[in-house]
Design an enzyme around this catalytic site. Sequence first.
Site, PDB file in Angstrom:
ATOM      1  N   CYS A 133       0.833  -1.194   0.000  1.00 61.83           N
ATOM      2  CA  CYS A 133       0.000   0.000   0.000  1.00 61.83           C
ATOM      3  C   CYS A 133       0.873   1.251   0.000  1.00 61.83           C
ATOM      4  O   CYS A 133       2.045   1.213   0.327  1.00 61.83           O
ATOM      5  CB  CYS A 133      -0.916   0.013   1.222  1.00 61.83           C
ATOM      6  SG  CYS A 133      -1.918  -1.480   1.400  1.00 61.83           S
ATOM      7  N   ARG A 143       1.658   1.496  -5.911  1.00 59.76           N
ATOM      8  CA  ARG A 143       1.818   0.557  -4.803  1.00 59.76           C
ATOM      9  C   ARG A 143       0.522  -0.163  -4.454  1.00 59.76           C
ATOM     10  O   ARG A 143       0.522  -1.093  -3.644  1.00 59.76           O
ATOM     11  CB  ARG A 143       2.329   1.299  -3.563  1.00 59.76           C
ATOM     12  CG  ARG A 143       3.654   1.999  -3.750  1.00 59.76           C
ATOM     13  CD  ARG A 143       4.070   2.741  -2.495  1.00 59.76           C
ATOM     14  NE  ARG A 143       4.381   1.817  -1.424  1.00 59.76           N
ATOM     15  CZ  ARG A 143       5.587   1.307  -1.186  1.00 59.76           C
ATOM     16  NH1 ARG A 143       6.597   1.645  -1.943  1.00 59.76           N
ATOM     17  NH2 ARG A 143       5.782   0.478  -0.193  1.00 59.76           N
ATOM     18  N   TRP A 198      -3.607  -1.900  -1.499  1.00 57.95           N
ATOM     19  CA  TRP A 198      -3.545  -3.203  -2.163  1.00 57.95           C
ATOM     20  C   TRP A 198      -4.054  -4.207  -1.136  1.00 57.95           C
ATOM     21  O   TRP A 198      -3.440  -4.417  -0.100  1.00 57.95           O
ATOM     22  CB  TRP A 198      -2.111  -3.540  -2.587  1.00 57.95           C
ATOM     23  CG  TRP A 198      -2.009  -4.775  -3.437  1.00 57.95           C
ATOM     24  CD1 TRP A 198      -2.122  -4.858  -4.786  1.00 57.95           C
ATOM     25  CD2 TRP A 198      -1.768  -6.114  -2.976  1.00 57.95           C
ATOM     26  NE1 TRP A 198      -1.973  -6.153  -5.199  1.00 57.95           N
ATOM     27  CE2 TRP A 198      -1.753  -6.949  -4.108  1.00 57.95           C
ATOM     28  CE3 TRP A 198      -1.589  -6.680  -1.709  1.00 57.95           C
ATOM     29  CZ2 TRP A 198      -1.545  -8.314  -4.019  1.00 57.95           C
ATOM     30  CZ3 TRP A 198      -1.379  -8.050  -1.628  1.00 57.95           C
ATOM     31  CH2 TRP A 198      -1.358  -8.845  -2.762  1.00 57.95           C
ATOM     32  N   ASN A 230       0.463   0.034   6.017  1.00 61.19           N
ATOM     33  CA  ASN A 230       1.014  -0.778   4.936  1.00 61.19           C
ATOM     34  C   ASN A 230       1.719  -1.957   5.585  1.00 61.19           C
ATOM     35  O   ASN A 230       2.670  -1.764   6.344  1.00 61.19           O
ATOM     36  CB  ASN A 230       1.993   0.033   4.097  1.00 61.19           C
ATOM     37  CG  ASN A 230       2.777  -0.828   3.114  1.00 61.19           C
ATOM     38  OD1 ASN A 230       2.303  -1.868   2.658  1.00 61.19           O
ATOM     39  ND2 ASN A 230       3.986  -0.394   2.790  1.00 61.19           N
ATOM     40  N   GLY A 231       1.276  -3.175   5.290  1.00 64.19           N
ATOM     41  CA  GLY A 231       1.892  -4.361   5.881  1.00 64.19           C
ATOM     42  C   GLY A 231       0.846  -5.383   6.262  1.00 64.19           C
ATOM     43  O   GLY A 231      -0.300  -5.337   5.814  1.00 64.19           O
ATOM     44  N   GLU A 259      11.378 -13.633 -18.894  1.00 64.91           N
ATOM     45  CA  GLU A 259      11.002 -12.243 -18.644  1.00 64.91           C
ATOM     46  C   GLU A 259       9.993 -11.747 -19.679  1.00 64.91           C
ATOM     47  O   GLU A 259       9.052 -11.021 -19.350  1.00 64.91           O
ATOM     48  CB  GLU A 259      12.260 -11.364 -18.640  1.00 64.91           C
ATOM     49  CG  GLU A 259      12.012  -9.888 -18.462  1.00 64.91           C
ATOM     50  CD  GLU A 259      11.345  -9.513 -17.152  1.00 64.91           C
ATOM     51  OE1 GLU A 259      10.887  -8.360 -17.047  1.00 64.91           O
ATOM     52  OE2 GLU A 259      11.255 -10.372 -16.245  1.00 64.91           O
ATOM     53  N   LYS A 291       6.201 -10.353 -18.720  1.00 64.25           N
ATOM     54  CA  LYS A 291       5.684  -9.038 -19.089  1.00 64.25           C
ATOM     55  C   LYS A 291       4.314  -9.166 -19.750  1.00 64.25           C
ATOM     56  O   LYS A 291       3.406  -8.380 -19.479  1.00 64.25           O
ATOM     57  CB  LYS A 291       6.659  -8.319 -20.032  1.00 64.25           C
ATOM     58  CG  LYS A 291       7.885  -7.765 -19.357  1.00 64.25           C
ATOM     59  CD  LYS A 291       7.592  -6.585 -18.474  1.00 64.25           C
ATOM     60  CE  LYS A 291       7.936  -6.682 -17.053  1.00 64.25           C
ATOM     61  NZ  LYS A 291       8.479  -7.702 -16.331  1.00 64.25           N
ATOM     62  N   GLU A 332       1.687 -10.076 -17.139  1.00 59.46           N
ATOM     63  CA  GLU A 332       1.422  -9.012 -16.169  1.00 59.46           C
ATOM     64  C   GLU A 332       0.476  -7.946 -16.699  1.00 59.46           C
ATOM     65  O   GLU A 332      -0.424  -7.492 -15.980  1.00 59.46           O
ATOM     66  CB  GLU A 332       2.738  -8.340 -15.759  1.00 59.46           C
ATOM     67  CG  GLU A 332       3.586  -9.140 -14.808  1.00 59.46           C
ATOM     68  CD  GLU A 332       4.865  -8.414 -14.438  1.00 59.46           C
ATOM     69  OE1 GLU A 332       5.215  -8.399 -13.253  1.00 59.46           O
ATOM     70  OE2 GLU A 332       5.510  -7.835 -15.342  1.00 59.46           O
ATOM     71  N   HIS A 391      10.090 -31.737 -24.634  1.00 59.53           N
ATOM     72  CA  HIS A 391       9.768 -32.489 -23.424  1.00 59.53           C
ATOM     73  C   HIS A 391       8.417 -32.071 -22.839  1.00 59.53           C
ATOM     74  O   HIS A 391       8.238 -32.082 -21.625  1.00 59.53           O
ATOM     75  CB  HIS A 391      10.879 -32.315 -22.393  1.00 59.53           C
ATOM     76  CG  HIS A 391      12.186 -32.871 -22.840  1.00 59.53           C
ATOM     77  ND1 HIS A 391      12.537 -34.191 -22.703  1.00 59.53           N
ATOM     78  CD2 HIS A 391      13.245 -32.269 -23.464  1.00 59.53           C
ATOM     79  CE1 HIS A 391      13.743 -34.384 -23.198  1.00 59.53           C
ATOM     80  NE2 HIS A 391      14.196 -33.231 -23.673  1.00 59.53           N
ATOM     81  N   LYS A 399       3.538  -2.462  -7.189  1.00 61.04           N
ATOM     82  CA  LYS A 399       4.941  -2.301  -7.564  1.00 61.04           C
ATOM     83  C   LYS A 399       5.890  -2.886  -6.528  1.00 61.04           C
ATOM     84  O   LYS A 399       6.809  -3.621  -6.854  1.00 61.04           O
ATOM     85  CB  LYS A 399       5.235  -0.811  -7.753  1.00 61.04           C
ATOM     86  CG  LYS A 399       6.639  -0.512  -8.244  1.00 61.04           C
ATOM     87  CD  LYS A 399       6.842  -1.042  -9.640  1.00 61.04           C
ATOM     88  CE  LYS A 399       8.189  -0.680 -10.203  1.00 61.04           C
ATOM     89  NZ  LYS A 399       8.424  -1.320 -11.496  1.00 61.04           N
TER      90      LYS A 399
END
Length: 614
Positions: free
Chosen positions: A2, A27, A73, A99-100, A487, A491, A494, A510, A609
């Site tokens: 947050c 955030r 968040w 936040n936490g 990566e 992307k 996301e 495989h 983020k």
Amino acid sequence: MCGIVGYIGPEEAYPFLINGLKRLEYRGYDSAGVAILDGGLKVYKTKGKVQDLEDLTLNKDIRGNVGMGHTRWATHGEPNDINAHPHLSQAGDLCIIHNGIIENYASLKEVLSERGHIFRSETDTEVLVHLIEDIRANEKVNIFEAVRLALNEIVGAYAIVIMSSQDPDMLIGARKGSPMVIGHGSRPGEYYLASDATPIVEYTREVSYMDDGEIVQIKDGQLTIKTIENVEKTPYIHKLEMTLDAIEKGGYDHFMLKEIYEQPKSIYDSMRGRFSRTQLTFAMQSLKEYETKIRNLERIIIVGCGTSWHAGLVGEYLIEEFARLPVEVEYASEFRYRNPIITEDDLVIAISQSGETADTLAALELAKEKGATLYGVCNVVGSSIPRLTDAGAYTHAGPEIGVASTKAFTAQVTVLTLLALGIANIRGKIPTARLRQMFTELEQIPSKVQQVLDNCSAQVLEIAEKYKHATNFLYLGRGYNFPVALEGALKLKEISYIHAEGYPAAEMKHGPIALIDENMPVVVIAPKRGYYDKVFSNIQEIKARKGQVIAVITEGDTKIPEIADHIIEIPDTDDALVPLLATVPLQLLSYHIAVMRGCNVDQPRNLAKSVTVE
């Protein structure tokens, strides 16, 4: 995860609060709220984004010189108006943002319920403000002492800000495991609190970074910091190097696009002044200070999460090739849960854009207990990882606002490249000619990244238009380019919400080859250096099953264009540096597909983020 802001001073609080929340919205953006103190507490909060909060407060009484704001968040309790922060105490005279995660909130809530406390929300945060209220009433102590005593009973992570209608000229903040920075205003008694410096840079350049277990009280214009054990501390004031331009879009449609196009500069800044090609020397203080340790190293462990983990995989290849040291790359989120073997002879490298990633910090704490040397690769000055580690290197990528990391990844890979070469040089494992060659190639990378950005735009837009409605993607690479495949797939997942997987190209046979048909786009990273013939064979296998091939190739390649459906060209470079070039068009591909699908590129759903909770 947050974002929190607070203000106390001679000015109206609301303009700073709302602008600060906009800066911190990366955030978390499930809900938002503000509380303003002007005689009494005025609380406005709503499900949705900061813009929804701004709409809610239109024509409302938002006057007051003390206030705090929060963008959420969600962890405990779904995103809705009731669970949005701030939260009030039972009597309504105490207000908190957080936040936490309070891990023992359920047991505390049960005890407080038995004492007559009634909870309005499902959040762990509300339990904390009720606990503070309960301690203040039963112990007959002031607000600051009640906060300190309450935090001694808390298990978990927190950055909190608290206001009280009984103390109209006071703001209290505290942190443990979640970041908080104090901004020192230009006028007497003016202070700012925030999750990071981005909301503050517009107002002041002087900041103090709070350490774990510290509580700050700003009362009657005076700032006091004490530890949770009630020991007074003297704040150290840092000068911010961040500029306001760095956290603005600068004419781009999205922060993510701006940050993709900033990579020539961010890569250059991450290597600038750290080596001399002519003298074949390094100017990295962290290497000099630990030269003896580096010579005697037996193993390196790299920990990170998400994109940082992918950078760590590239780092593994680089260090093993050049320094000839065994490297293990671990998900920080799993590292401490599997009883890992760590010794005093190990070097543990932690990679984190924010420097506040909870899982990575926890992994470092474990490694520290075992006596390992800790090294941080981080983008944010003053964050927790640089303060915890023995040594490290900042990436100098500049603020990254887009939730999906782009320039942070290439900056991390740049620093890891220098670290690998520096370790190899100290240990006498890299010939002089090879080191000179790598320095020469590195100096050309920023301009080559610019070439990619200038030349591949039309190709990427055409590919994005064709595959914007795909439901699956496969990304393949060998050697250094396997992490690039991972990566690239991340992307796309996301920001466009398309399912994508990255695989070593040789692993296709495989299992994943069963998925390939005329509807499956397959992105293959296929530069002419490395394992070109092997990757070419993989492309032939895909085409034999009617798969759609999007090939990232070296300029001038004439062989792969004959069989691939689409090509994206990148300049030639050393095999070890290809990830710095090949990653860029994959970032652009994900960006354009997401935009075409109408997705929120900078704030993808369910993500934040800085992951400061487990």
